[in-house]
Design a protein around this motif. Structure first.
Motif, PDB file in Angstrom:
ATOM      1  N   ASN A 110      11.466   3.776  -0.188  1.00 25.74           N
ATOM      2  CA  ASN A 110      12.896   3.624   0.273  1.00 25.74           C
ATOM      3  C   ASN A 110      12.759   2.707   1.636  1.00 25.74           C
ATOM      4  OD1 ASN A 110      12.295   5.656   2.376  1.00 25.74           O
ATOM      5  ND2 ASN A 110      12.073   7.176   0.481  1.00 25.74           N
ATOM      6  N   PRO A 111      13.875   2.529   2.185  1.00 26.28           N
ATOM      7  CA  PRO A 111      13.631   1.746   3.373  1.00 26.28           C
ATOM      8  C   PRO A 111      13.008   2.606   4.656  1.00 26.28           C
ATOM      9  CG  PRO A 111      15.888   1.367   2.391  1.00 26.28           C
ATOM     10  CD  PRO A 111      15.022   2.375   1.571  1.00 26.28           C
ATOM     11  N   SER A 112      13.256   3.686   4.673  1.00 24.26           N
ATOM     12  CA  SER A 112      12.634   4.538   5.863  1.00 24.26           C
ATOM     13  C   SER A 112      11.182   4.543   5.773  1.00 24.26           C
ATOM     14  CB  SER A 112      13.340   5.921   5.813  1.00 24.26           C
ATOM     15  OG  SER A 112      12.671   6.770   4.457  1.00 24.26           O
ATOM     16  N   ASP A 113      10.643   4.599   4.591  1.00 24.70           N
ATOM     17  CA  ASP A 113       9.069   4.529   4.310  1.00 24.70           C
ATOM     18  C   ASP A 113       8.668   3.184   4.672  1.00 24.70           C
ATOM     19  OD1 ASP A 113       9.035   7.144   3.385  1.00 24.70           O
ATOM     20  OD2 ASP A 113       8.739   6.634   1.338  1.00 24.70           O
ATOM     21  N   GLN A 114       9.347   2.179   4.595  1.00 23.54           N
ATOM     22  CA  GLN A 114       8.915   0.881   4.806  1.00 23.54           C
ATOM     23  C   GLN A 114       8.987   0.619   6.385  1.00 23.54           C
ATOM     24  OE1 GLN A 114      11.267  -2.355   3.019  1.00 23.54           O
ATOM     25  NE2 GLN A 114       9.877  -4.078   3.873  1.00 23.54           N
ATOM     26  N   ALA A 115      10.065   1.168   6.884  1.00 23.57           N
ATOM     27  CA  ALA A 115      10.358   1.282   8.685  1.00 23.57           C
ATOM     28  C   ALA A 115       9.239   2.004   9.365  1.00 23.57           C
ATOM     29  CB  ALA A 115      11.543   1.860   8.851  1.00 23.57           C
ATOM     30  N   ARG A 116       8.533   3.093   8.698  1.00 27.20           N
ATOM     31  CA  ARG A 116       7.502   3.893   9.111  1.00 27.20           C
ATOM     32  C   ARG A 116       6.152   3.104   9.220  1.00 27.20           C
ATOM     33  NH1 ARG A 116      10.207   8.571   7.149  1.00 27.20           N
ATOM     34  NH2 ARG A 116       9.286   8.263   5.049  1.00 27.20           N
ATOM     35  N   TYR A 117       6.067   2.300   7.909  1.00 33.50           N
ATOM     36  CA  TYR A 117       4.922   1.332   7.647  1.00 33.50           C
ATOM     37  C   TYR A 117       4.989   0.178   8.958  1.00 33.50           C
ATOM     38  CZ  TYR A 117       2.098  -2.279   6.051  1.00 33.50           C
ATOM     39  OH  TYR A 117       1.045  -3.314   5.809  1.00 33.50           O
ATOM     40  N   GLN A 118       6.205  -0.210   9.042  1.00 34.83           N
ATOM     41  CA  GLN A 118       6.284  -1.490   9.981  1.00 34.83           C
ATOM     42  C   GLN A 118       6.074  -0.990  11.405  1.00 34.83           C
ATOM     43  OE1 GLN A 118       6.361  -4.555   9.631  1.00 34.83           O
ATOM     44  NE2 GLN A 118       6.750  -4.632   7.255  1.00 34.83           N
ATOM     45  N   ASN A 119       6.348   0.124  11.681  1.00 33.50           N
ATOM     46  CA  ASN A 119       6.054   0.879  13.189  1.00 33.50           C
ATOM     47  C   ASN A 119       4.687   1.215  13.267  1.00 33.50           C
ATOM     48  OD1 ASN A 119       7.245   2.130  15.554  1.00 33.50           O
ATOM     49  ND2 ASN A 119       6.195   3.844  14.560  1.00 33.50           N
ATOM     50  N   TRP A 120       4.145   1.687  12.114  1.00 32.07           N
ATOM     51  CA  TRP A 120       2.507   1.962  12.159  1.00 32.07           C
ATOM     52  C   TRP A 120       1.907   0.619  12.550  1.00 32.07           C
ATOM     53  CZ3 TRP A 120      -1.575   0.133   9.397  1.00 32.07           C
ATOM     54  CH2 TRP A 120      -2.611   0.777   9.593  1.00 32.07           C
ATOM     55  N   LEU A 121       2.121  -0.294  11.611  1.00 33.81           N
ATOM     56  CA  LEU A 121       1.490  -1.686  11.713  1.00 33.81           C
ATOM     57  C   LEU A 121       1.572  -2.293  13.266  1.00 33.81           C
ATOM     58  CD1 LEU A 121       0.086  -3.489   9.679  1.00 33.81           C
ATOM     59  CD2 LEU A 121       2.283  -4.779   9.481  1.00 33.81           C
ATOM     60  N   GLU A 122       2.820  -2.374  13.691  1.00 38.93           N
ATOM     61  CA  GLU A 122       3.034  -2.729  15.149  1.00 38.93           C
ATOM     62  C   GLU A 122       2.080  -1.998  16.069  1.00 38.93           C
ATOM     63  OE1 GLU A 122       7.312  -2.955  15.628  1.00 38.93           O
ATOM     64  OE2 GLU A 122       7.524  -4.595  14.008  1.00 38.93           O
ATOM     65  N   THR A 123       2.240  -0.732  16.167  1.00 40.68           N
ATOM     66  CA  THR A 123       1.576   0.391  16.970  1.00 40.68           C
ATOM     67  C   THR A 123       0.272   0.079  17.029  1.00 40.68           C
ATOM     68  OG1 THR A 123       3.419   1.895  16.781  1.00 40.68           O
ATOM     69  CG2 THR A 123       1.491   2.594  17.759  1.00 40.68           C
ATOM     70  N   MET A 124      -0.313   0.128  15.710  1.00 36.83           N
ATOM     71  CA  MET A 124      -1.758  -0.073  15.494  1.00 36.83           C
ATOM     72  C   MET A 124      -2.534  -1.479  16.011  1.00 36.83           C
ATOM     73  SD  MET A 124      -3.025   2.952  14.656  1.00 36.83           S
ATOM     74  CE  MET A 124      -1.323   3.676  15.556  1.00 36.83           C
ATOM     75  N   SER A 125      -1.421  -2.473  15.698  1.00 32.90           N
ATOM     76  CA  SER A 125      -1.844  -3.838  16.055  1.00 32.90           C
ATOM     77  C   SER A 125      -2.066  -3.953  17.705  1.00 32.90           C
ATOM     78  CB  SER A 125      -0.579  -4.811  15.627  1.00 32.90           C
ATOM     79  OG  SER A 125      -1.027  -6.168  16.099  1.00 32.90           O
TER      80      SER A 125
END
Length: 201
Positions: free
Chosen positions: A57-72
Motif C-alpha cells: 500500500n502507499p503507506s508502506d512505500q512512504a515508509r520505505y522512501q523515508n527510510w531511504l532518505e534518512t539512511m542516505s
C-alpha cells in the motif's frame, strides 16, 4: 605503530596481499551442512531477481522512501556518491527483507565488518561489504570468488548466510552473529554489531 600494523605493511609491500583495503573482521567457519540447508542456500543466492521493492500500500512505500532518505543522509560521509549510496541502500533493504532480517541490523553488521568498503578484504580472506568467506562460493555458489565483490552478490550471500545461522540458533541473534563472525560464544562481535545497529534505527 602496532606490531600487527607493521606486519601487514611489510606483507603488503612484499606483494602478498591484494590491493583491496584490509578489513580486520573475523571469519565464518566452514561447517557440514545438511543437504536441505545447502539446497536452500544455493537457491537463495541463485535467484537473480533484481532489487526492486514492491509495496502492499502507499503507506508502506512512504515508509520505505523515508527510510531511504534518512539512511542516505546518515551514510553520506562513508559513501559520498549519491547514486552509489542509494543503490547500496536499496539493495541492503531488499536483500535484508528478502532474508527476513532488519535492514538496519544489516547496516550495523556492514559497519563493523567492512566500514562500507566494497572491496575490503580481511586478513583471513573474507570479502566485500559483508565479509563473506570465499569457501561459500564452492559450497552454495558457482565457485566464482570474484563475484563476492559485486554489491548485490555480496549482500545476498551475507544475508542468506546470516539467516541460516539465525535459524540454526533458533532465532538467537546474539549467537547467530557470533557464528557469522566465527566467534560464537564471545561477546565482542555481537555487542559491536548490536551497538552499530543503533546508528541505523
Amino acid at each position: 605503530m602496532s606490531l600487527l600494523s607493521r606486519w601487514l605493511g611489510a606483507v603488503a609491500l612484499a606483494g602478498l596481499l591484494p590491493a583491496a583495503p584490509l578489513a580486520l573482521a573475523g571469519n565464518q567457519k566452514e561447517e557440514a551442512l545438511a543437504d536441505s540447508v545447502r539446497l536452500a542456500l544455493s537457491n537463495a543466492i541463485k535467484d537473480a531477481t533484481p532489487p526492486t521493492p514492491t509495496f502492499r500500500n502507499p503507506s508502506d512505500q512512504a515508509r520505505y522512501q523515508n527510510w531511504l532518505e534518512t539512511m542516505s543522509y546518515r551514510l553520506k560521509r562513508k559513501l559520498p556518491d549519491e547514486q552509489t549510496r542509494k543503490e547500496f541502500l536499496a539493495t541492503v533493504w531488499y536483500e535484508a527483507r528478502r532474508a527476513g532480517l532488519d535492514p538496519g541490523m544489516v547496516l550495523g553488521l556492514i559497519q563493523v565488518e567492512s566500514a562500507y568498503r566494497k572491496y575490503a578484504v580481511s586478513i583471513v580472506g573474507a570479502r566485500g561489504y559483508m565479509q563473506v568467506m570465499p569457501f561459500w562460493t564452492n559450497v552454495i555458489g558457482d565457485s566464482n570468488r570474484r563475484a563476492l565483490f559485486d554489491m548485490q552478490t555480496n549482500l545476498r550471500y551475507g544475508c542468506a548466510i546470516l539467516r541460516m545461522y539465525l535459524d540454526m540458533e533458533a532465532g538467537n541473534l546474539y549467537l547467530a552473529l557470533g557464528r557469522y563472525n566465527g566467534s560464537r560464544g564471545k561477546p565482542e562481535y555481537p555487542n559491536a554489531v548490536l551497538a552499530a545497529w543503533n546508528n541505523w534505527k
